[in-house]
Design a protein around this motif. Sequence first.
Motif, PDB file in Angstrom:
ATOM      1  N   LEU A   1      10.287   2.466  -0.577  1.00 41.81           N
ATOM      2  CA  LEU A   1      10.093   2.974   0.784  1.00 41.81           C
ATOM      3  C   LEU A   1      10.490   1.919   1.809  1.00 41.81           C
ATOM      4  O   LEU A   1      11.198   2.211   2.776  1.00 41.81           O
ATOM      5  CB  LEU A   1       8.638   3.406   0.988  1.00 41.81           C
ATOM      6  CG  LEU A   1       8.280   3.918   2.378  1.00 41.81           C
ATOM      7  CD1 LEU A   1       9.117   5.140   2.756  1.00 41.81           C
ATOM      8  CD2 LEU A   1       6.791   4.242   2.456  1.00 41.81           C
ATOM      9  N   SER A   2      10.050   0.677   1.597  1.00 40.25           N
ATOM     10  CA  SER A   2      10.401  -0.406   2.517  1.00 40.25           C
ATOM     11  C   SER A   2      11.904  -0.605   2.597  1.00 40.25           C
ATOM     12  O   SER A   2      12.459  -0.801   3.683  1.00 40.25           O
ATOM     13  CB  SER A   2       9.737  -1.714   2.083  1.00 40.25           C
ATOM     14  OG  SER A   2       8.348  -1.616   2.179  1.00 40.25           O
ATOM     15  N   SER A   3      12.557  -0.551   1.455  1.00 39.58           N
ATOM     16  CA  SER A   3      14.010  -0.719   1.410  1.00 39.58           C
ATOM     17  C   SER A   3      14.718   0.403   2.169  1.00 39.58           C
ATOM     18  O   SER A   3      15.650   0.160   2.945  1.00 39.58           O
ATOM     19  CB  SER A   3      14.468  -0.743  -0.046  1.00 39.58           C
ATOM     20  OG  SER A   3      15.862  -0.785  -0.134  1.00 39.58           O
ATOM     21  N   TRP A   4      14.270   1.638   1.963  1.00 42.85           N
ATOM     22  CA  TRP A   4      14.875   2.776   2.661  1.00 42.85           C
ATOM     23  C   TRP A   4      14.677   2.647   4.168  1.00 42.85           C
ATOM     24  O   TRP A   4      15.576   2.953   4.946  1.00 42.85           O
ATOM     25  CB  TRP A   4      14.281   4.082   2.175  1.00 42.85           C
ATOM     26  CG  TRP A   4      14.520   4.398   0.729  1.00 42.85           C
ATOM     27  CD1 TRP A   4      15.357   3.739  -0.148  1.00 42.85           C
ATOM     28  CD2 TRP A   4      13.910   5.434  -0.020  1.00 42.85           C
ATOM     29  NE1 TRP A   4      15.297   4.312  -1.383  1.00 42.85           N
ATOM     30  CE2 TRP A   4      14.415   5.357  -1.349  1.00 42.85           C
ATOM     31  CE3 TRP A   4      12.984   6.422   0.282  1.00 42.85           C
ATOM     32  CZ2 TRP A   4      14.028   6.239  -2.341  1.00 42.85           C
ATOM     33  CZ3 TRP A   4      12.603   7.305  -0.716  1.00 42.85           C
ATOM     34  CH2 TRP A   4      13.111   7.214  -2.011  1.00 42.85           C
TER      35      TRP A   4
ATOM     36  N   SER B   1       3.695  11.228   8.973  1.00 44.28           N
ATOM     37  CA  SER B   1       2.400  11.151   8.294  1.00 44.28           C
ATOM     38  C   SER B   1       1.376  10.273   9.012  1.00 44.28           C
ATOM     39  O   SER B   1       0.180  10.540   8.949  1.00 44.28           O
ATOM     40  CB  SER B   1       2.589  10.621   6.870  1.00 44.28           C
ATOM     41  OG  SER B   1       2.869   9.225   6.883  1.00 44.28           O
ATOM     42  N   GLY B   2       1.828   9.200   9.647  1.00 48.98           N
ATOM     43  CA  GLY B   2       0.893   8.269  10.268  1.00 48.98           C
ATOM     44  C   GLY B   2       0.190   7.368   9.254  1.00 48.98           C
ATOM     45  O   GLY B   2      -0.715   6.626   9.601  1.00 48.98           O
ATOM     46  N   LEU B   3       0.598   7.441   7.990  1.00 51.20           N
ATOM     47  CA  LEU B   3      -0.015   6.636   6.933  1.00 51.20           C
ATOM     48  C   LEU B   3       0.660   5.275   6.834  1.00 51.20           C
ATOM     49  O   LEU B   3       1.782   5.088   7.322  1.00 51.20           O
ATOM     50  CB  LEU B   3       0.115   7.354   5.587  1.00 51.20           C
ATOM     51  CG  LEU B   3      -0.537   8.727   5.474  1.00 51.20           C
ATOM     52  CD1 LEU B   3      -0.169   9.379   4.146  1.00 51.20           C
ATOM     53  CD2 LEU B   3      -2.044   8.606   5.605  1.00 51.20           C
ATOM     54  N   THR B   4      -0.018   4.340   6.174  1.00 55.12           N
ATOM     55  CA  THR B   4       0.618   3.059   5.884  1.00 55.12           C
ATOM     56  C   THR B   4       1.681   3.293   4.814  1.00 55.12           C
ATOM     57  O   THR B   4       1.648   4.302   4.102  1.00 55.12           O
ATOM     58  CB  THR B   4      -0.398   2.032   5.354  1.00 55.12           C
ATOM     59  OG1 THR B   4      -0.917   2.502   4.095  1.00 55.12           O
ATOM     60  CG2 THR B   4      -1.526   1.802   6.343  1.00 55.12           C
ATOM     61  N   GLN B   5       2.600   2.355   4.701  1.00 53.87           N
ATOM     62  CA  GLN B   5       3.655   2.486   3.694  1.00 53.87           C
ATOM     63  C   GLN B   5       3.058   2.595   2.292  1.00 53.87           C
ATOM     64  O   GLN B   5       3.484   3.417   1.490  1.00 53.87           O
ATOM     65  CB  GLN B   5       4.612   1.293   3.759  1.00 53.87           C
ATOM     66  CG  GLN B   5       5.489   1.295   4.985  1.00 53.87           C
ATOM     67  CD  GLN B   5       6.455   0.133   4.998  1.00 53.87           C
ATOM     68  OE1 GLN B   5       6.764  -0.455   3.969  1.00 53.87           O
ATOM     69  NE2 GLN B   5       6.943  -0.209   6.178  1.00 53.87           N
ATOM     70  N   LYS B   6       2.047   1.763   2.010  1.00 49.77           N
ATOM     71  CA  LYS B   6       1.442   1.738   0.677  1.00 49.77           C
ATOM     72  C   LYS B   6       0.802   3.085   0.332  1.00 49.77           C
ATOM     73  O   LYS B   6       1.044   3.641  -0.743  1.00 49.77           O
ATOM     74  CB  LYS B   6       0.405   0.627   0.610  1.00 49.77           C
ATOM     75  CG  LYS B   6      -0.161   0.400  -0.755  1.00 49.77           C
ATOM     76  CD  LYS B   6      -1.077  -0.803  -0.769  1.00 49.77           C
ATOM     77  CE  LYS B   6      -1.578  -1.093  -2.166  1.00 49.77           C
ATOM     78  NZ  LYS B   6      -2.415  -2.287  -2.208  1.00 49.77           N
ATOM     79  N   VAL B   7       0.007   3.624   1.239  1.00 53.88           N
ATOM     80  CA  VAL B   7      -0.682   4.894   0.990  1.00 53.88           C
ATOM     81  C   VAL B   7       0.333   6.031   0.864  1.00 53.88           C
ATOM     82  O   VAL B   7       0.250   6.858  -0.044  1.00 53.88           O
ATOM     83  CB  VAL B   7      -1.709   5.193   2.101  1.00 53.88           C
ATOM     84  CG1 VAL B   7      -2.284   6.587   1.966  1.00 53.88           C
ATOM     85  CG2 VAL B   7      -2.817   4.149   2.089  1.00 53.88           C
TER      86      VAL B   7
ATOM     87  N   ILE C   1       6.562   7.336  -4.997  1.00 54.42           N
ATOM     88  CA  ILE C   1       7.635   6.337  -4.984  1.00 54.42           C
ATOM     89  C   ILE C   1       6.999   4.957  -4.864  1.00 54.42           C
ATOM     90  O   ILE C   1       5.835   4.832  -4.474  1.00 54.42           O
ATOM     91  CB  ILE C   1       8.638   6.569  -3.831  1.00 54.42           C
ATOM     92  CG1 ILE C   1       7.926   6.507  -2.467  1.00 54.42           C
ATOM     93  CG2 ILE C   1       9.390   7.865  -4.000  1.00 54.42           C
ATOM     94  CD1 ILE C   1       8.850   6.581  -1.279  1.00 54.42           C
ATOM     95  N   SER C   2       7.755   3.934  -5.170  1.00 55.95           N
ATOM     96  CA  SER C   2       7.214   2.586  -5.037  1.00 55.95           C
ATOM     97  C   SER C   2       7.233   2.173  -3.567  1.00 55.95           C
ATOM     98  O   SER C   2       8.073   2.639  -2.784  1.00 55.95           O
ATOM     99  CB  SER C   2       8.026   1.599  -5.874  1.00 55.95           C
ATOM    100  OG  SER C   2       9.304   1.408  -5.310  1.00 55.95           O
TER     101      SER C   2
END
Length: 109
Positions: free
Chosen positions: A44-47, A26-32, A39-40
Amino acid sequence: MENESRIRRHRTPAERAQVLAEYHQSGLTQKVFAVQAGISCSALSSWLRRAAANSNNQRPQFLRVPNLLSAGRGSAAYRLQWADGFSVEVSTGFAAPELSALLKTVQRL
């Protein structure tokens, strides 16, 4: 303000892998990305952390390569050369664990 209950959805390892692949593409930030994927950000960070830890724990697989360089004394048995001009020469008898550590170090450069 309304109290909305959120149902937590557990994803299979295959579903998590698919989400991670989509994130990387995607090239997106984790938050976006997390908002768009529903998902939270912490999930995502944990995965991502777990996937990185799992990939670092895998032993590198070496492929037997015929020696095309001269076997003369003092010459390299193998030469690995990158497109940017960086090269590594490995002599005969170099231990596989040492080579693995060397390549991991080079990869970080």
